[in-house]
Scaffold this motif. Sequence first.
Motif, PDB file in Angstrom:
ATOM      1  N   GLY A   1       0.815  -1.212   0.000  1.00 18.52           N
ATOM      2  CA  GLY A   1       0.000   0.000   0.000  1.00 18.52           C
ATOM      3  C   GLY A   1       0.847   1.259   0.000  1.00 18.52           C
ATOM      4  N   THR A   2       1.994   1.196   0.705  1.00 17.69           N
ATOM      5  CA  THR A   2       2.890   2.368   0.711  1.00 17.69           C
ATOM      6  C   THR A   2       3.592   2.527  -0.631  1.00 17.69           C
ATOM      7  OG1 THR A   2       4.739   1.087   1.622  1.00 17.69           O
ATOM      8  CG2 THR A   2       3.261   2.128   3.192  1.00 17.69           C
ATOM      9  N   THR A   3       3.978   1.418  -1.268  1.00 22.44           N
ATOM     10  CA  THR A   3       4.686   1.527  -2.548  1.00 22.44           C
ATOM     11  C   THR A   3       3.772   2.024  -3.658  1.00 22.44           C
ATOM     12  OG1 THR A   3       4.305  -0.836  -2.951  1.00 22.44           O
ATOM     13  CG2 THR A   3       6.414  -0.206  -1.966  1.00 22.44           C
ATOM     14  N   VAL A   4       2.493   1.607  -3.651  1.00 23.64           N
ATOM     15  CA  VAL A   4       1.589   2.095  -4.691  1.00 23.64           C
ATOM     16  C   VAL A   4       1.267   3.574  -4.461  1.00 23.64           C
ATOM     17  CG1 VAL A   4      -0.674   1.563  -3.632  1.00 23.64           C
ATOM     18  CG2 VAL A   4      -0.396   1.424  -6.105  1.00 23.64           C
ATOM     19  N   THR A   5       1.240   4.003  -3.186  1.00 24.85           N
ATOM     20  CA  THR A   5       1.045   5.426  -2.892  1.00 24.85           C
ATOM     21  C   THR A   5       2.266   6.228  -3.330  1.00 24.85           C
ATOM     22  OG1 THR A   5      -0.359   4.866  -0.997  1.00 24.85           O
ATOM     23  CG2 THR A   5       0.558   7.091  -1.060  1.00 24.85           C
TER      24      THR A   5
ATOM     25  N   LYS B   1      10.589   7.618 -13.258  1.00 23.07           N
ATOM     26  CA  LYS B   1      11.376   6.559 -12.626  1.00 23.07           C
ATOM     27  C   LYS B   1      10.753   6.124 -11.300  1.00 23.07           C
ATOM     28  CE  LYS B   1      15.883   7.635 -14.696  1.00 23.07           C
ATOM     29  NZ  LYS B   1      17.296   8.018 -14.416  1.00 23.07           N
ATOM     30  N   GLY B   2      10.305   7.092 -10.506  1.00 26.19           N
ATOM     31  CA  GLY B   2       9.663   6.759  -9.247  1.00 26.19           C
ATOM     32  C   GLY B   2       8.367   5.997  -9.467  1.00 26.19           C
ATOM     33  N   LEU B   3       7.611   6.391 -10.488  1.00 24.60           N
ATOM     34  CA  LEU B   3       6.364   5.694 -10.816  1.00 24.60           C
ATOM     35  C   LEU B   3       6.637   4.236 -11.148  1.00 24.60           C
ATOM     36  CD1 LEU B   3       3.366   5.458 -11.701  1.00 24.60           C
ATOM     37  CD2 LEU B   3       4.060   6.418 -13.912  1.00 24.60           C
ATOM     38  N   ILE B   4       7.614   3.998 -12.023  1.00 22.51           N
ATOM     39  CA  ILE B   4       7.923   2.630 -12.445  1.00 22.51           C
ATOM     40  C   ILE B   4       8.464   1.809 -11.279  1.00 22.51           C
ATOM     41  CG2 ILE B   4       9.431   1.262 -13.930  1.00 22.51           C
ATOM     42  CD1 ILE B   4       9.194   3.491 -16.025  1.00 22.51           C
ATOM     43  N   ALA B   5       9.348   2.408 -10.471  1.00 19.04           N
ATOM     44  CA  ALA B   5       9.918   1.679  -9.331  1.00 19.04           C
ATOM     45  C   ALA B   5       8.840   1.319  -8.320  1.00 19.04           C
ATOM     46  CB  ALA B   5      11.007   2.531  -8.679  1.00 19.04           C
ATOM     47  N   GLY B   6       7.950   2.278  -8.011  1.00 22.70           N
ATOM     48  CA  GLY B   6       6.877   2.006  -7.059  1.00 22.70           C
ATOM     49  C   GLY B   6       5.933   0.928  -7.548  1.00 22.70           C
ATOM     50  N   LEU B   7       5.579   0.977  -8.831  1.00 20.44           N
ATOM     51  CA  LEU B   7       4.687  -0.044  -9.383  1.00 20.44           C
ATOM     52  C   LEU B   7       5.362  -1.410  -9.409  1.00 20.44           C
ATOM     53  CD1 LEU B   7       2.848   1.751 -12.334  1.00 20.44           C
ATOM     54  CD2 LEU B   7       1.812   0.654 -10.349  1.00 20.44           C
ATOM     55  N   ALA B   8       6.643  -1.445  -9.776  1.00 18.04           N
ATOM     56  CA  ALA B   8       7.358  -2.720  -9.827  1.00 18.04           C
ATOM     57  C   ALA B   8       7.414  -3.367  -8.434  1.00 18.04           C
ATOM     58  CB  ALA B   8       8.768  -2.511 -10.375  1.00 18.04           C
ATOM     59  N   LEU B   9       7.684  -2.567  -7.412  1.00 21.94           N
ATOM     60  CA  LEU B   9       7.713  -3.104  -6.050  1.00 21.94           C
ATOM     61  C   LEU B   9       6.330  -3.590  -5.620  1.00 21.94           C
ATOM     62  CD1 LEU B   9      10.068  -0.594  -4.196  1.00 21.94           C
ATOM     63  CD2 LEU B   9      10.467  -3.035  -4.571  1.00 21.94           C
ATOM     64  N   THR B  10       5.290  -2.858  -5.982  1.00 20.57           N
ATOM     65  CA  THR B  10       3.929  -3.259  -5.607  1.00 20.57           C
ATOM     66  C   THR B  10       3.553  -4.578  -6.252  1.00 20.57           C
ATOM     67  OG1 THR B  10       3.334  -0.912  -5.480  1.00 20.57           O
ATOM     68  CG2 THR B  10       1.539  -2.505  -5.476  1.00 20.57           C
ATOM     69  N   VAL B  11       3.864  -4.729  -7.543  1.00 18.90           N
ATOM     70  CA  VAL B  11       3.571  -5.981  -8.236  1.00 18.90           C
ATOM     71  C   VAL B  11       4.354  -7.130  -7.605  1.00 18.90           C
ATOM     72  CG1 VAL B  11       3.812  -7.208 -10.436  1.00 18.90           C
ATOM     73  CG2 VAL B  11       2.951  -4.860 -10.409  1.00 18.90           C
ATOM     74  N   ALA B  12       5.619  -6.906  -7.277  1.00 24.40           N
ATOM     75  CA  ALA B  12       6.438  -7.951  -6.649  1.00 24.40           C
ATOM     76  C   ALA B  12       5.867  -8.348  -5.294  1.00 24.40           C
ATOM     77  CB  ALA B  12       7.875  -7.464  -6.506  1.00 24.40           C
ATOM     78  N   LEU B  13       5.439  -7.369  -4.504  1.00 25.35           N
ATOM     79  CA  LEU B  13       4.852  -7.674  -3.193  1.00 25.35           C
ATOM     80  C   LEU B  13       3.527  -8.419  -3.339  1.00 25.35           C
ATOM     81  CD1 LEU B  13       5.643  -4.306  -1.382  1.00 25.35           C
ATOM     82  CD2 LEU B  13       6.570  -6.552  -0.781  1.00 25.35           C
ATOM     83  N   GLY B  14       2.736  -8.059  -4.347  1.00 23.12           N
ATOM     84  CA  GLY B  14       1.492  -8.773  -4.593  1.00 23.12           C
ATOM     85  C   GLY B  14       1.740 -10.226  -4.947  1.00 23.12           C
TER      86      GLY B  14
ATOM     87  N   GLY C   1      -6.591   5.268 -15.315  1.00 24.92           N
ATOM     88  CA  GLY C   1      -6.322   3.828 -15.279  1.00 24.92           C
ATOM     89  C   GLY C   1      -5.464   3.445 -14.087  1.00 24.92           C
ATOM     90  N   PHE C   2      -4.418   4.207 -13.843  1.00 27.79           N
ATOM     91  CA  PHE C   2      -3.565   3.930 -12.685  1.00 27.79           C
ATOM     92  C   PHE C   2      -4.313   4.225 -11.381  1.00 27.79           C
ATOM     93  CE2 PHE C   2      -0.839   5.705  -9.391  1.00 27.79           C
ATOM     94  CZ  PHE C   2      -0.054   4.605  -9.107  1.00 27.79           C
ATOM     95  N   GLU C   3      -5.054   5.316 -11.361  1.00 26.12           N
ATOM     96  CA  GLU C   3      -5.776   5.694 -10.145  1.00 26.12           C
ATOM     97  C   GLU C   3      -6.790   4.615  -9.759  1.00 26.12           C
ATOM     98  OE1 GLU C   3      -7.702   9.829  -8.365  1.00 26.12           O
ATOM     99  OE2 GLU C   3      -7.553   9.521 -10.529  1.00 26.12           O
ATOM    100  N   ALA C   4      -7.482   4.060 -10.752  1.00 24.90           N
ATOM    101  CA  ALA C   4      -8.449   2.997 -10.472  1.00 24.90           C
ATOM    102  C   ALA C   4      -7.752   1.769  -9.905  1.00 24.90           C
ATOM    103  CB  ALA C   4      -9.211   2.640 -11.755  1.00 24.90           C
ATOM    104  N   ALA C   5      -6.585   1.423 -10.462  1.00 22.70           N
ATOM    105  CA  ALA C   5      -5.821   0.283  -9.944  1.00 22.70           C
ATOM    106  C   ALA C   5      -5.386   0.529  -8.507  1.00 22.70           C
ATOM    107  CB  ALA C   5      -4.614   0.019 -10.835  1.00 22.70           C
ATOM    108  N   ALA C   6      -4.961   1.752  -8.209  1.00 24.80           N
ATOM    109  CA  ALA C   6      -4.532   2.084  -6.848  1.00 24.80           C
ATOM    110  C   ALA C   6      -5.707   2.012  -5.880  1.00 24.80           C
ATOM    111  CB  ALA C   6      -3.909   3.472  -6.819  1.00 24.80           C
ATOM    112  N   TRP C   7      -6.868   2.516  -6.273  1.00 21.54           N
ATOM    113  CA  TRP C   7      -8.058   2.412  -5.423  1.00 21.54           C
ATOM    114  C   TRP C   7      -8.380   0.949  -5.126  1.00 21.54           C
ATOM    115  CZ3 TRP C   7     -12.146   6.185  -7.955  1.00 21.54           C
ATOM    116  CH2 TRP C   7     -11.701   7.501  -7.789  1.00 21.54           C
ATOM    117  N   TYR C   8      -8.351   0.136  -6.174  1.00 20.22           N
ATOM    118  CA  TYR C   8      -8.666  -1.288  -6.016  1.00 20.22           C
ATOM    119  C   TYR C   8      -7.675  -1.947  -5.057  1.00 20.22           C
ATOM    120  CZ  TYR C   8      -9.965  -6.034  -7.453  1.00 20.22           C
ATOM    121  OH  TYR C   8     -10.398  -7.341  -7.472  1.00 20.22           O
ATOM    122  N   TRP C   9      -6.393  -1.602  -5.183  1.00 18.83           N
ATOM    123  CA  TRP C   9      -5.381  -2.212  -4.325  1.00 18.83           C
ATOM    124  C   TRP C   9      -5.559  -1.780  -2.873  1.00 18.83           C
ATOM    125  CZ3 TRP C   9      -2.811  -6.304  -5.456  1.00 18.83           C
ATOM    126  CH2 TRP C   9      -1.712  -6.695  -4.659  1.00 18.83           C
TER     127      TRP C   9
END
Length: 293
Positions: free
Chosen positions: A166-170, A182-195, A259-267
Motif C-alpha cells: 500500500g505504501t509503494t503504490v502510494t 522513474k519513481g512511478l515505475i519503481a513504485g509499481l514494480a515493487l507493488t507488483v512484486a509484493l502482490g 487507469g492507474f488511479e483505479a488500480a490504486a483504489w482497487y489495491w
Amino acid sequence: MAAAHAKHHDYHIIDPSPWPFIASVGALIMAIGAVAWMRAAQGSSFPLFGVDLAATNFWLFLVGLLIVLYTMFAWWSDTIKEAHEGHHTRVVSLHLRYGMIMFIASELMFFVAWFWAFFDAALFPDEAAQVARAQFTGGVWPPEGVEVLDPFHLPLYNTIILLLSGTTVTWAHHALLENDRKGLIAGLALTVALGMFFTCVQAYEYLHAPFAFRDSIYGATFFMATGFHGFHVIVGTIFLAVCLLRAMAGHFTPQQHFGFEAAAWYWHFVDVVWLFLFAFVYVWGSAGATIAH
C-alpha cells in the motif's frame, strides 16, 4: 459539414462496440463449461441439447475463459485509445471515477456476505452446523477437534506485505503527480512484486493448513473468505502489472491517469479487506483454539 459534426460538449458518445455481446457469450460458455467440468469431476453426465457436455471436461470452460480474457484486452485497449484521442474530458473522467466507486462498493458487499457467513457460524456454531448439515461444533468456535493456523506467523507476514504494498503504490501515485517517471515505475514494480509474494505465501499457507474446506464449517467459511480475497489480490496484481507496462511505454500524465488511479483504489480496497480478515478471521476466530505448529 465538418463544423456540423464538431463536438460542443464534454460528453463522449462512443461508437457501436461488439465487446459487450462477445463478453456475454464468453461468460455464458465459461459458466456452462465450469458446470460441465465439475460434473465430469464427479463422474456424472451433463446433457444439454442432446449432447453430453461433461465429455468436454475443462476445454469448454477454457474456451469461454479465453473469449472473456480477449474481450477484456480488446475492450480496455479501445478505452485507452479513446483516452489518448482526448475523449476522456473532465466530465467523462468524473463518470469513470463514479463507476469505479460503484464497482468497489459492489465488491465490498460481496465480502460482507462472506463475513456475515463467518460471524453467523462463529457466534451461533451449532445452529450454523445444522443448517449446513456439517459436523457439530460442540458449541464452541472453532469447532472441537479443529486446529487453526497461528495468526502471528504466515498471516502476520502477509499483513506486513500488503501494508508495504500500500505504501509503494502510494509512492508511485505521488511520483506520477510529480511527473517522476522513474519513481512511478519503481513504485509499481515493487507493488507488483509484493502482490506476487503475498500470493506465494498464501498458497504455501493453504498447502500446509491443518484443516480442509470440507472438514468443517470453519474450514468452509475460512477458505471462502480468504480464498476470494486471494483471488482479488491476483486480479489487483494483474491490474497493476498492466499499469506498470503502460508506465514503461510512456502512458499516464499528472493530468490524466485514471487507469492507474483505479488500480490504486482497487489495491487499497484489497488492503483494507485483508486487515479485517486478519483481525476477525485469523486473530478473533482462532481465540482459545489449538494452534497447529
